[in-house]
Design a protein around this motif. Sequence first.
Motif, PDB file in Angstrom:
ATOM      1  N   LYS A   9       0.830  -1.217   0.000  1.00  0.00           N
ATOM      2  CA  LYS A   9       0.000   0.000   0.000  1.00  0.00           C
ATOM      3  C   LYS A   9       0.862   1.264   0.000  1.00  0.00           C
ATOM      4  CE  LYS A   9      -2.483  -0.229   3.711  1.00  0.00           C
ATOM      5  NZ  LYS A   9      -2.298  -1.474   4.445  1.00  0.00           N
ATOM      6  N   GLY A  17      10.520  -3.189   7.355  1.00  0.00           N
ATOM      7  CA  GLY A  17       9.668  -4.353   7.596  1.00  0.00           C
ATOM      8  C   GLY A  17       8.987  -4.780   6.298  1.00  0.00           C
ATOM      9  N   TYR A 125     -12.557  -4.252   2.648  1.00  0.00           N
ATOM     10  CA  TYR A 125     -11.209  -4.290   2.069  1.00  0.00           C
ATOM     11  C   TYR A 125     -10.706  -5.700   1.715  1.00  0.00           C
ATOM     12  CZ  TYR A 125      -6.051  -3.803   3.031  1.00  0.00           C
ATOM     13  OH  TYR A 125      -4.696  -3.878   3.023  1.00  0.00           O
ATOM     14  N   MET A 129      -9.077  -7.212  -1.778  1.00  0.00           N
ATOM     15  CA  MET A 129      -7.767  -7.868  -1.827  1.00  0.00           C
ATOM     16  C   MET A 129      -7.881  -9.252  -2.487  1.00  0.00           C
ATOM     17  SD  MET A 129      -4.947  -8.351   1.134  1.00  0.00           S
ATOM     18  CE  MET A 129      -3.786  -9.705   1.108  1.00  0.00           C
ATOM     19  N   ASP A 132      -7.856  -8.725  -6.130  1.00  0.00           N
ATOM     20  CA  ASP A 132      -6.505  -8.420  -6.634  1.00  0.00           C
ATOM     21  C   ASP A 132      -5.762  -9.706  -7.011  1.00  0.00           C
ATOM     22  OD1 ASP A 132      -6.986  -5.794  -5.829  1.00  0.00           O
ATOM     23  OD2 ASP A 132      -5.873  -6.001  -3.946  1.00  0.00           O
ATOM     24  N   VAL A 143       3.910 -12.471   0.999  1.00  0.00           N
ATOM     25  CA  VAL A 143       3.463 -11.439   1.945  1.00  0.00           C
ATOM     26  C   VAL A 143       4.165 -11.623   3.284  1.00  0.00           C
ATOM     27  CG1 VAL A 143       1.127 -10.893   1.092  1.00  0.00           C
ATOM     28  CG2 VAL A 143       1.477 -12.939   2.494  1.00  0.00           C
ATOM     29  N   GLY A 144       4.055 -10.610   4.129  1.00  0.00           N
ATOM     30  CA  GLY A 144       4.503 -10.729   5.507  1.00  0.00           C
ATOM     31  C   GLY A 144       3.443 -11.469   6.310  1.00  0.00           C
ATOM     32  N   ASP A 146       1.512 -10.683   8.683  1.00  0.00           N
ATOM     33  CA  ASP A 146       0.243 -10.034   9.043  1.00  0.00           C
ATOM     34  C   ASP A 146      -0.840 -10.163   7.963  1.00  0.00           C
ATOM     35  OD1 ASP A 146       1.411  -8.346   7.209  1.00  0.00           O
ATOM     36  OD2 ASP A 146       1.065  -6.506   8.343  1.00  0.00           O
ATOM     37  N   GLN A 147      -0.472 -10.651   6.783  1.00  0.00           N
ATOM     38  CA  GLN A 147      -1.474 -10.792   5.714  1.00  0.00           C
ATOM     39  C   GLN A 147      -2.030 -12.214   5.600  1.00  0.00           C
ATOM     40  OE1 GLN A 147      -2.821  -8.246   3.983  1.00  0.00           O
ATOM     41  NE2 GLN A 147      -1.583  -6.986   5.338  1.00  0.00           N
ATOM     42  N   VAL A 183       8.904  -8.188  11.046  1.00  0.00           N
ATOM     43  CA  VAL A 183       9.922  -7.315  11.636  1.00  0.00           C
ATOM     44  C   VAL A 183       9.250  -6.455  12.698  1.00  0.00           C
ATOM     45  CG1 VAL A 183      11.549  -5.442  11.170  1.00  0.00           C
ATOM     46  CG2 VAL A 183      11.306  -7.316   9.529  1.00  0.00           C
ATOM     47  N   MET A 193       6.864  -3.526  13.345  1.00  0.00           N
ATOM     48  CA  MET A 193       7.436  -2.260  12.870  1.00  0.00           C
ATOM     49  C   MET A 193       6.429  -1.603  11.934  1.00  0.00           C
ATOM     50  SD  MET A 193      10.973  -1.414  10.817  1.00  0.00           S
ATOM     51  CE  MET A 193      12.089  -1.685  12.162  1.00  0.00           C
TER      52      MET A 193
HETATM   53  P1  TYM Z   1       0.766  -3.515   3.536  1.00  0.00           P
HETATM   54  O1  TYM Z   1       0.808  -2.451   2.511  1.00  0.00           O
HETATM   55  O2  TYM Z   1       0.353  -3.157   4.932  1.00  0.00           O
HETATM   56  O3  TYM Z   1       2.175  -4.197   3.647  1.00  0.00           O
HETATM   57  C1  TYM Z   1       2.835  -4.623   2.459  1.00  0.00           C
HETATM   58  C2  TYM Z   1       3.573  -5.920   2.692  1.00  0.00           C
HETATM   59  O4  TYM Z   1       4.598  -5.739   3.669  1.00  0.00           O
HETATM   60  C3  TYM Z   1       4.443  -6.662   4.712  1.00  0.00           C
HETATM   61  N1  TYM Z   1       4.836  -6.008   5.964  1.00  0.00           N
HETATM   62  C4  TYM Z   1       5.734  -6.509   6.817  1.00  0.00           C
HETATM   63  N2  TYM Z   1       6.479  -7.623   6.766  1.00  0.00           N
HETATM   64  C5  TYM Z   1       7.327  -7.848   7.795  1.00  0.00           C
HETATM   65  N3  TYM Z   1       7.451  -7.034   8.878  1.00  0.00           N
HETATM   66  C6  TYM Z   1       6.714  -5.888   8.960  1.00  0.00           C
HETATM   67  N4  TYM Z   1       6.866  -5.081  10.005  1.00  0.00           N
HETATM   68  C7  TYM Z   1       5.814  -5.582   7.887  1.00  0.00           C
HETATM   69  N5  TYM Z   1       4.961  -4.548   7.638  1.00  0.00           N
HETATM   70  C8  TYM Z   1       4.377  -4.825   6.449  1.00  0.00           C
HETATM   71  C9  TYM Z   1       2.966  -7.033   4.706  1.00  0.00           C
HETATM   72  O5  TYM Z   1       2.731  -8.280   5.290  1.00  0.00           O
HETATM   73  C10 TYM Z   1       2.666  -7.033   3.226  1.00  0.00           C
HETATM   74  O6  TYM Z   1       3.036  -8.254   2.620  1.00  0.00           O
HETATM   75  N6  TYM Z   1      -3.457  -5.693   2.132  1.00  0.00           N
HETATM   76  C11 TYM Z   1      -2.033  -5.563   1.855  1.00  0.00           C
HETATM   77  C12 TYM Z   1      -1.751  -5.017   0.472  1.00  0.00           C
HETATM   78  C13 TYM Z   1      -2.419  -5.776  -0.609  1.00  0.00           C
HETATM   79  C14 TYM Z   1      -2.031  -7.027  -1.136  1.00  0.00           C
HETATM   80  C15 TYM Z   1      -2.976  -7.335  -2.132  1.00  0.00           C
HETATM   81  C16 TYM Z   1      -0.983  -7.891  -0.840  1.00  0.00           C
HETATM   82  C17 TYM Z   1      -3.536  -5.373  -1.263  1.00  0.00           C
HETATM   83  N7  TYM Z   1      -3.860  -6.315  -2.190  1.00  0.00           N
HETATM   84  C18 TYM Z   1      -2.908  -8.521  -2.856  1.00  0.00           C
HETATM   85  C19 TYM Z   1      -0.915  -9.078  -1.577  1.00  0.00           C
HETATM   86  C20 TYM Z   1      -1.862  -9.380  -2.567  1.00  0.00           C
HETATM   87  C21 TYM Z   1      -1.442  -4.625   2.877  1.00  0.00           C
HETATM   88  O7  TYM Z   1      -2.117  -3.818   3.446  1.00  0.00           O
HETATM   89  O8  TYM Z   1      -0.101  -4.737   3.022  1.00  0.00           O
END
Ligand code: TYM
Length: 328
Positions: A9, A17, A125, A129, A132, A143-144, A146-147, A183, A193
């Motif tokens: 995003k 992170g 939302y 996703m 997508d 993905v990280g 949290d997803q 992270v 983070m």
């Molecule tokens: P978003 O934008 O919050 O974060 C993007 C990606 O970064 C990873 N991430 C992390 N990984 C490790 N440590 C951290 N501290 C950290 N912060 C963020 C997230 O896990 C993610 O992979 N909904 C999604 C965006 C999205 C998306 C999609 C992703 C929209 N459509 C389709 C994959 C496929 C999001 O808000 O990620």
Amino acid sequence: MTRVVSGIKPSGELNIGGYAGALHQFVAMQDQYECLFFVPDLHAITVPQDPKELFRRSKEMAALYIASGVDPRKATLFIQSHVPAHTELGWLMETGAYFGELSRMTQFKEKSDGKEGISAALFTYPALMSADILLYQATHVPVGDDQKQHLELTRNLAERFNKRYGKTFTLPDPIIQTLGSRVMGLDDPAKKMSKSNPNQSSYVLLMDSPDEIRRKFARAVTDSEMRVSYDWDNKPAVSNLIEIYAVFSGETTNVIEGRYEGRGYGEFKKDLAEVVIDKLIPIQQRYREIVDSAELIHVLRDGALRAADVANETLRMAKKAMGLFVIE
Ligand code: TYM
């Protein structure tokens, strides 16, 4: 066929992170698989955004993808809102998503907790996703951690749709790497983070200057033991730093532990800052070259056309399957 889809995003400047959990994986995957990476601007607007900032950040995020190594000759790179099929399939997926399951999404609960004026879009939302991902018949989604829950929901929605209307979508698997998928903040290893933390020393941004990076790692919390060892249960703060070191150096946690045996945290944190700086400096230089270039606009225009070809085909199939009046 392996097809990879993912996005980050443009709702804030990227921290290390997001780089470790997502962007770093994108670069590693593009040589082996067919990849589509996009900037989910429609997801960013589920919470209030300053229009001028959003415009700037979408472009900046696309430039950061390229600067970090995403190669538009290998992967398709585009802005989500340039491919209208995302919003259209998003709506179709919403019709099959239950209020109860959306209410259980941890991210929604966290982001809405105690707030007023929560948008309906923040709630729905995860359906967007899922669109997508499903539009491209993705098999894998890097993905990280949290997803994970959103990916599970995507699979459930796809399965439900396929059962009800006939096989239309591929069920995707998340790819969550063992190192760097979660992270934590430099001020508190119990919190992810995130740029939304008001304490600026809790995160390192991809565009931070070397001095800022040195200062932030020097301030990072550790513990009272002075032993650089990788042990999340007992030493979460130090383990978090070791993981960052591992992702940015490409070394294993064992090698890092071995190197700092008998040496204190001070030296370890100083070296960690240099490892991160070494990786980020070329990214920052490349970013400055391309962020305002005509080349970037060309890449995004071309990427949207390529993505739309695949997306429109899936959208048409989904509409037909549901009985919408599609004219051939
Ligand atoms: P978003 O934008 O919050 O974060 C993007 C990606 O970064 C990873 N991430 C992390 N990984 C490790 N440590 C951290 N501290 C950290 N912060 C963020 C997230 O896990 C993610 O992979 N909904 C999604 C965006 C999205 C998306 C999609 C992703 C929209 N459509 C389709 C994959 C496929 C999001 O808000 O990620």
